[in-house]
Write a protein that holds these residues in place. Structure first.
Motif, PDB file in Angstrom:
ATOM      1  N   LEU A 269       8.287  36.109  33.272  1.00 13.65           N
ATOM      2  CA  LEU A 269       9.053  35.313  32.317  1.00 13.65           C
ATOM      3  C   LEU A 269       9.562  36.145  31.150  1.00 13.65           C
ATOM      4  O   LEU A 269      10.699  35.982  30.706  1.00 13.65           O
ATOM      5  N   TRP A 270       8.735  37.045  30.636  1.00 14.53           N
ATOM      6  CA  TRP A 270       9.065  37.734  29.384  1.00 14.53           C
ATOM      7  C   TRP A 270       9.579  39.139  29.684  1.00 14.53           C
ATOM      8  O   TRP A 270       8.916  39.925  30.351  1.00 14.53           O
ATOM      9  N   TRP A 271      10.772  39.427  29.154  1.00  6.30           N
ATOM     10  CA  TRP A 271      11.437  40.700  29.411  1.00  6.30           C
ATOM     11  C   TRP A 271      11.846  41.365  28.107  1.00  6.30           C
ATOM     12  O   TRP A 271      12.068  40.704  27.090  1.00  6.30           O
ATOM     13  N   GLY A 272      11.933  42.696  28.175  1.00  2.00           N
ATOM     14  CA  GLY A 272      12.448  43.485  27.065  1.00  2.00           C
ATOM     15  C   GLY A 272      13.582  44.366  27.543  1.00  2.00           C
ATOM     16  O   GLY A 272      14.042  44.254  28.684  1.00  2.00           O
ATOM     17  N   THR A 273      14.008  45.255  26.705  1.00  2.00           N
ATOM     18  CA  THR A 273      15.116  46.136  27.079  1.00  2.00           C
ATOM     19  C   THR A 273      14.716  47.152  28.137  1.00  2.00           C
ATOM     20  O   THR A 273      15.577  47.711  28.816  1.00  2.00           O
ATOM     21  N   GLN A 274      13.408  47.403  28.296  1.00  2.00           N
ATOM     22  CA  GLN A 274      12.933  48.380  29.265  1.00  2.00           C
ATOM     23  C   GLN A 274      12.337  47.740  30.513  1.00  2.00           C
ATOM     24  O   GLN A 274      11.785  48.442  31.356  1.00  2.00           O
ATOM     25  N   GLY A 275      12.412  46.432  30.626  1.00  2.00           N
ATOM     26  CA  GLY A 275      11.847  45.756  31.786  1.00  2.00           C
ATOM     27  C   GLY A 275      10.899  44.643  31.367  1.00  2.00           C
ATOM     28  O   GLY A 275      10.894  44.197  30.205  1.00  2.00           O
ATOM     29  N   ALA A 276      10.096  44.178  32.327  1.00  2.00           N
ATOM     30  CA  ALA A 276       9.143  43.105  32.042  1.00  2.00           C
ATOM     31  C   ALA A 276       8.125  43.565  31.009  1.00  2.00           C
ATOM     32  O   ALA A 276       7.655  44.708  31.031  1.00  2.00           O
ATOM     33  N   LEU A 277       7.780  42.669  30.084  1.00  2.63           N
ATOM     34  CA  LEU A 277       6.853  43.017  29.013  1.00  2.63           C
ATOM     35  C   LEU A 277       5.436  43.175  29.555  1.00  2.63           C
ATOM     36  O   LEU A 277       4.954  42.349  30.325  1.00  2.63           O
ATOM     37  N   THR A 278       4.786  44.243  29.127  1.00  2.00           N
ATOM     38  CA  THR A 278       3.367  44.428  29.385  1.00  2.00           C
ATOM     39  C   THR A 278       2.578  43.811  28.228  1.00  2.00           C
ATOM     40  O   THR A 278       3.160  43.256  27.286  1.00  2.00           O
ATOM     41  N   VAL A 279       1.254  43.911  28.300  1.00  4.34           N
ATOM     42  CA  VAL A 279       0.424  43.405  27.201  1.00  4.34           C
ATOM     43  C   VAL A 279       0.784  44.120  25.904  1.00  4.34           C
ATOM     44  O   VAL A 279       0.931  43.493  24.842  1.00  4.34           O
ATOM     45  N   TYR A 280       0.935  45.434  25.999  1.00  5.83           N
ATOM     46  CA  TYR A 280       1.306  46.200  24.809  1.00  5.83           C
ATOM     47  C   TYR A 280       2.685  45.794  24.305  1.00  5.83           C
ATOM     48  O   TYR A 280       2.928  45.731  23.095  1.00  5.83           O
ATOM     49  N   GLY A 281       3.597  45.500  25.226  1.00  9.04           N
ATOM     50  CA  GLY A 281       4.928  45.069  24.826  1.00  9.04           C
ATOM     51  C   GLY A 281       4.909  43.738  24.100  1.00  9.04           C
ATOM     52  O   GLY A 281       5.641  43.538  23.115  1.00  9.04           O
ATOM     53  N   VAL A 282       4.073  42.806  24.568  1.00 10.46           N
ATOM     54  CA  VAL A 282       3.944  41.510  23.893  1.00 10.46           C
ATOM     55  C   VAL A 282       3.375  41.700  22.492  1.00 10.46           C
ATOM     56  O   VAL A 282       3.855  41.105  21.515  1.00 10.46           O
ATOM     57  N   LEU A 283       2.352  42.543  22.377  1.00  6.86           N
ATOM     58  CA  LEU A 283       1.749  42.783  21.063  1.00  6.86           C
ATOM     59  C   LEU A 283       2.749  43.420  20.106  1.00  6.86           C
ATOM     60  O   LEU A 283       2.791  43.080  18.917  1.00  6.86           O
ATOM     61  N   GLN A 284       3.553  44.343  20.622  1.00  9.02           N
ATOM     62  CA  GLN A 284       4.571  44.971  19.782  1.00  9.02           C
ATOM     63  C   GLN A 284       5.619  43.959  19.329  1.00  9.02           C
ATOM     64  O   GLN A 284       6.040  43.967  18.162  1.00  9.02           O
ATOM     65  N   ALA A 285       6.044  43.099  20.245  1.00  8.50           N
ATOM     66  CA  ALA A 285       7.049  42.090  19.894  1.00  8.50           C
ATOM     67  C   ALA A 285       6.519  41.154  18.816  1.00  8.50           C
ATOM     68  O   ALA A 285       7.229  40.829  17.848  1.00  8.50           O
ATOM     69  N   VAL A 286       5.270  40.726  18.952  1.00 14.94           N
ATOM     70  CA  VAL A 286       4.673  39.828  17.960  1.00 14.94           C
ATOM     71  C   VAL A 286       4.540  40.532  16.613  1.00 14.94           C
ATOM     72  O   VAL A 286       4.799  39.944  15.552  1.00 14.94           O
ATOM     73  N   GLU A 287       4.146  41.796  16.640  1.00 15.60           N
ATOM     74  CA  GLU A 287       4.003  42.538  15.387  1.00 15.60           C
ATOM     75  C   GLU A 287       5.347  42.681  14.673  1.00 15.60           C
ATOM     76  O   GLU A 287       5.433  42.538  13.440  1.00 15.60           O
ATOM     77  N   ARG A 288       6.413  42.947  15.430  1.00 15.13           N
ATOM     78  CA  ARG A 288       7.742  43.068  14.814  1.00 15.13           C
ATOM     79  C   ARG A 288       8.198  41.741  14.215  1.00 15.13           C
ATOM     80  O   ARG A 288       8.819  41.711  13.149  1.00 15.13           O
ATOM     81  N   ILE A 289       7.873  40.646  14.888  1.00 13.73           N
ATOM     82  CA  ILE A 289       8.229  39.329  14.352  1.00 13.73           C
ATOM     83  C   ILE A 289       7.521  39.096  13.024  1.00 13.73           C
ATOM     84  O   ILE A 289       8.106  38.581  12.062  1.00 13.73           O
ATOM     85  N   GLY A 290       6.250  39.472  12.956  1.00 10.41           N
ATOM     86  CA  GLY A 290       5.500  39.307  11.715  1.00 10.41           C
ATOM     87  C   GLY A 290       6.080  40.118  10.572  1.00 10.41           C
ATOM     88  O   GLY A 290       6.132  39.655   9.425  1.00 10.41           O
TER      89      GLY A 290
END
Length: 361
Positions: A269-290
């Protein structure tokens, strides 16, 4: 596993029960040696004389019958890790045990049978003096407790030395949930028509609506994100039901319509510019939102999980339903969330107690 008839030595199938000879072929010896190396137990390598091609019998004093005392501390740790892998523990759990137990073996240089409660306490005290947090030291204690309990069950030790070691106390810190103002700031930071902003908006709603862990968010498929309910296998490897509100499903559909690549119902379901988000990718996305929302403290997925639990309890959800939705096996973990709700009750009592009217007079 079979035994040599003449001497009763374990040969793990290399000699049959009816084998009366005391000679091993070169191939049998090499197989046995490889087996011992793989088990990381150098004490189990039987004496072997290649010139005579003879396995020493019980009459020969050079023979060493394997017993539990032959296991070194390092060997026992490696066998315990194999046991964890055979049980099907998660890779993260095995890494947890491996890192902490191997550190213990590097600091405590004594044979397995000589490890006692005093040496364990000294090790934990040393870890405390290294300015480690109380939670880190308690994690060391839990790893040692699991390891030595296994050693006692496997009869590698006559008794579990951890029985006399009390767990170190930990600092209990009840982090508050996200406030309503913080939640609105997070959602405002995700406003936009770009598919990445739409993804962030849907991600925040999903985390707040479900209380999922970061690893569980990565398991979601397109079909899950567009369904009212779906099953997910979480940390305890048990399937549990996850519910999505209509607002969350609508936000996910908007994100999927804006995503530039075609996706199937089975796609992540969750994608980024480099492909499907990993756990680290989700954590990074949440941190940037904060950071975009101006939050002072680091924002992680667990902040949404904690907020989901506290707001659910405040609105009257039962502990049993909350336990099922969060995927906990028992109620022990929920006590931290209950404490936060108790603080709300204390504050409400202080503000609305009838005695407060008497104080004003």
């Amino acid at each position: 596993m079979s035994y040599g008839a003449a001497d009763g030595i374990r040969t793990h199938g290399l000699l049959s029960h009816s084998h009366q000879a005391d000679r091993w072929t070169s191939e049998q010896y090499n197989i046995w040696r490889c087996f011992c190396v793989l088990r990381r137990d150098r004490h189990n390598i039987l004496s072997f004389t290649q010139t005579e091609n003879t396995m020493h019998t019980s009459e020969n004093p050079l023979i060493r019958v394997t017993d539990n005392s032959a296991y070194s501390l390092h060997t026992a740790v490696e066998l315990f890790l194999e046991h964890c892998e055979a049980r099907g523990l998660r890779a993260k759990s095995i890494t947890f045990y491996a890192e902490r137990l191997r550190l213990f073996t590097s600091r405590v240089c004594v044979p397995l049978e000589q490890v006692d409660a005093f040496s364990i306490r000294r090790y934990l005290l040393q870890r405390q003096r290294e300015a480690n947090s109380t939670h880190t030291v308690h994690a060391d204690y839990r790893a040692l407790r699991a390891f030595f309990s296994w050693c006692a069950r496997e009869e590698l030790l006559p008794r579990d030395p951890m029985e006399k070691v009390q767990p170190p106390k930990t600092d209990v810190v009840c982090k508050p949930p996200l406030t309503e103002e913080q939640i609105r700031a997070l959602l405002d930071a995700c406003r936009g028509t770009d598919w990445l902003r739409l993804r962030d908006y849907a991600l925040v709603l999903t985390l707040l609506d479900t209380g999922l862990r970061a690893s569980e968010v990565c398991m979601m498929t397109v079909a899950d994100g567009t369904s009212e309910t779906f099953l997910i296998r979480g940390k305890s490897r048990r399937d549990r039901l996850v519910c999505l509100s209509a607002e969350t499903r609508l936000a996910i559909r908007k994100y999927l319509r804006a995503y530039p690549e075609p996706l199937t119902p089975e796609s992540p379901l969750w994608w980024g510019t480099q492909g499907a988000l990993t756990v680290y990718g989700v954590l990074q996305a949440v941190e940037r939102i904060g950071k975009r929302a101006g939050l002072r403290e680091h924002l992680g997925c667990h902040a949404f999980r904690r907020s989901f639990a506290v707001y659910s309890l405040r609105s009257g959800m039962s502990l049993e339903h909350l336990r099922e939705l969060l995927g906990h096996r028992d109620f022990a973990t929920l006590k931290h969330y209950v404490k936060l709700v108790e603080q709300d009750l204390k504050q409400a009592h202080a503000e609305h107690s009838p005695l407060r009217m008497l104080r004003k007079r």
